[in-house]
Write a protein that holds these residues in place. Structure first.
Motif, mmCIF file in Angstrom:
data_model
loop_
_atom_site.group_PDB
_atom_site.id
_atom_site.type_symbol
_atom_site.label_atom_id
_atom_site.label_comp_id
_atom_site.label_asym_id
_atom_site.label_seq_id
_atom_site.Cartn_x
_atom_site.Cartn_y
_atom_site.Cartn_z
ATOM 1 N N ASP A 20 0.811 -1.213 0.000
ATOM 2 C CA ASP A 20 0.000 0.000 0.000
ATOM 3 C C ASP A 20 0.846 1.265 0.000
ATOM 4 O O ASP A 20 0.426 2.301 -0.511
ATOM 5 C CB ASP A 20 -0.927 0.024 1.233
ATOM 6 N N ASP A 21 2.042 1.188 0.567
ATOM 7 C CA ASP A 21 2.872 2.374 0.666
ATOM 8 C C ASP A 21 3.750 2.601 -0.571
ATOM 9 O O ASP A 21 4.584 3.502 -0.581
ATOM 10 C CB ASP A 21 3.746 2.312 1.918
ATOM 11 N N LEU A 22 3.534 1.824 -1.613
ATOM 12 C CA LEU A 22 4.305 1.976 -2.828
ATOM 13 C C LEU A 22 3.864 3.248 -3.548
ATOM 14 O O LEU A 22 2.681 3.458 -3.793
ATOM 15 C CB LEU A 22 4.110 0.769 -3.752
ATOM 16 N N VAL A 23 4.812 4.084 -3.840
ATOM 17 C CA VAL A 23 4.512 5.339 -4.517
ATOM 18 C C VAL A 23 5.089 5.268 -5.919
ATOM 19 O O VAL A 23 6.225 4.836 -6.114
ATOM 20 C CB VAL A 23 5.141 6.532 -3.747
ATOM 21 N N ALA A 24 4.309 5.697 -6.878
ATOM 22 C CA ALA A 24 4.775 5.680 -8.261
ATOM 23 C C ALA A 24 5.902 6.691 -8.435
ATOM 24 O O ALA A 24 5.857 7.788 -7.885
ATOM 25 C CB ALA A 24 3.622 6.019 -9.204
ATOM 26 N N GLU A 25 6.915 6.273 -9.203
ATOM 27 C CA GLU A 25 8.007 7.192 -9.483
ATOM 28 C C GLU A 25 7.500 8.302 -10.382
ATOM 29 O O GLU A 25 6.623 8.101 -11.211
ATOM 30 C CB GLU A 25 9.146 6.461 -10.181
ATOM 31 N N GLU A 26 8.097 9.440 -10.226
ATOM 32 C CA GLU A 26 7.708 10.560 -11.055
ATOM 33 C C GLU A 26 8.194 10.348 -12.480
ATOM 34 O O GLU A 26 9.234 9.747 -12.710
ATOM 35 C CB GLU A 26 8.310 11.855 -10.495
ATOM 36 N N GLN A 27 7.428 10.839 -13.424
ATOM 37 C CA GLN A 27 7.780 10.715 -14.834
ATOM 38 C C GLN A 27 9.099 11.410 -15.141
ATOM 39 O O GLN A 27 9.850 10.986 -15.982
ATOM 40 C CB GLN A 27 6.670 11.343 -15.698
ATOM 41 N N GLU A 28 9.389 12.481 -14.442
ATOM 42 C CA GLU A 28 10.583 13.261 -14.705
ATOM 43 C C GLU A 28 11.859 12.470 -14.441
ATOM 44 O O GLU A 28 12.853 12.685 -15.100
ATOM 45 C CB GLU A 28 10.571 14.554 -13.874
ATOM 46 N N SER A 29 11.848 11.575 -13.448
ATOM 47 C CA SER A 29 13.068 10.824 -13.147
ATOM 48 C C SER A 29 13.436 9.914 -14.322
ATOM 49 O O SER A 29 14.606 9.738 -14.625
ATOM 50 C CB SER A 29 12.908 10.011 -11.863
ATOM 51 N N GLY A 30 12.453 9.340 -14.972
ATOM 52 C CA GLY A 30 12.718 8.528 -16.157
ATOM 53 C C GLY A 30 13.260 9.376 -17.288
ATOM 54 O O GLY A 30 14.184 8.970 -18.000
#
Length: 179
Positions: free
Chosen positions: A77-87
Motif C-alpha cells: 500500500d505504501d508503494l509510490v509511483a516514481e515521477e515521470q521526470e526521473s525517467g
C-alpha cells in the motif's frame, strides 16, 4: 454424446491427471471438457475426429487452469509511483553517455540513429527531414543500430543479467572517457 463421452472418459482422465497434480482439479477439468464438448457439438466436423477434438478441448482447458492459477503478489500500500521526470532525466543522462559513440558513426547512419533513439523523432519525420523514403530511413536506422552495437562491443565488456546490462567496463582503461 453421453455414450461417446463414456468411451473416452478414462483416457481423458489419464491425460489430464498426468498434467495436473491436483486430483480435485482433474475432476473439475473433465467436467469443463464435457460441458464445452456437449455445448459445441455443432463444431465437430465428423465423428471420426471426436477423440482428437476432445483431447484438444482438454488441452485448452488445462492451459486455462494454469493461467488462472498463476500467483500474483499484491503491491504494498505504501508503494509510490516514481515521477515521470526521473525517467526522463535518466534517459537524458544515458543519451549524453551514448552521444559520443553515435557521433563516431558515419553521418548517414549517425544522424538518423541520433534522431530516432536520443531525440525520439518518428521514423516518418526522420525520412521527411533527411529527404529519404520511409523504408530508406528505417534501413539507415537499422544499419546505424548494428554499427553502434559493433562499436559498443568493441569498446566495452558487458555483464548481462535478467534485468539487462548489469555492469560494463571499457576494454581499454585509457578509453574510459570514450565508453
Amino acid at each position: 454424446m453421453i455414450s461417446e463421452w463414456q468411451n473416452h472418459k478414462a483416457q481423458l482422465r489419464s491425460y489430464v491427471s498426468h498434467r495436473i497434480d491436483d486430483a480435485d482439479a482433474v475432476d473439475d477439468i473433465l467436467q469443463d471438457v464435457y460441458l464445452k464438448a456437449s455445448g459445441n457439438m455443432h463444431q465437430l466436423k465428423s465423428k471420426g475426429s471426436l477423440k482428437g477434438w476432445l483431447y484438444r478441448i482438454a488441452h485448452n482447458t488445462i492451459m486455462d487452469f494454469y493461467r488462472q492459477r498463476q500467483q500474483f503478489e499484491a503491491l504494498p500500500d505504501d508503494l509510490v509511483a516514481e515521477e515521470q521526470e526521473s525517467g526522463k532525466q535518466a534517459r537524458e543522462e544515458l543519451a549524453e553517455c551514448l552521444r559520443p559513440l553515435i557521433d563516431e558513426l558515419p553521418e548517414k547512419y549517425g544522424t538518423p540513429l541520433r534522431l530516432a533513439e536520443l531525440e525520439g523523432v518518428s521514423q516518418q519525420a526522420i525520412a521527411d527531414q533527411l529527404g529519404l523514403s520511409l523504408s530508406g530511413a528505417k534501413s539507415r536506422i537499422q544499419r546505424g543500430r548494428v554499427k553502434f552495437r559493433q562499436q559498443m562491443m568493441a569498446c566495452c565488456d558487458f555483464e548481462i543479467g535478467q534485468e539487462g546490462i548489469t555492469s560494463y567496463a571499457p576494454k581499454d582503461p585509457l578509453q574510459r572517457a570514450k565508453c
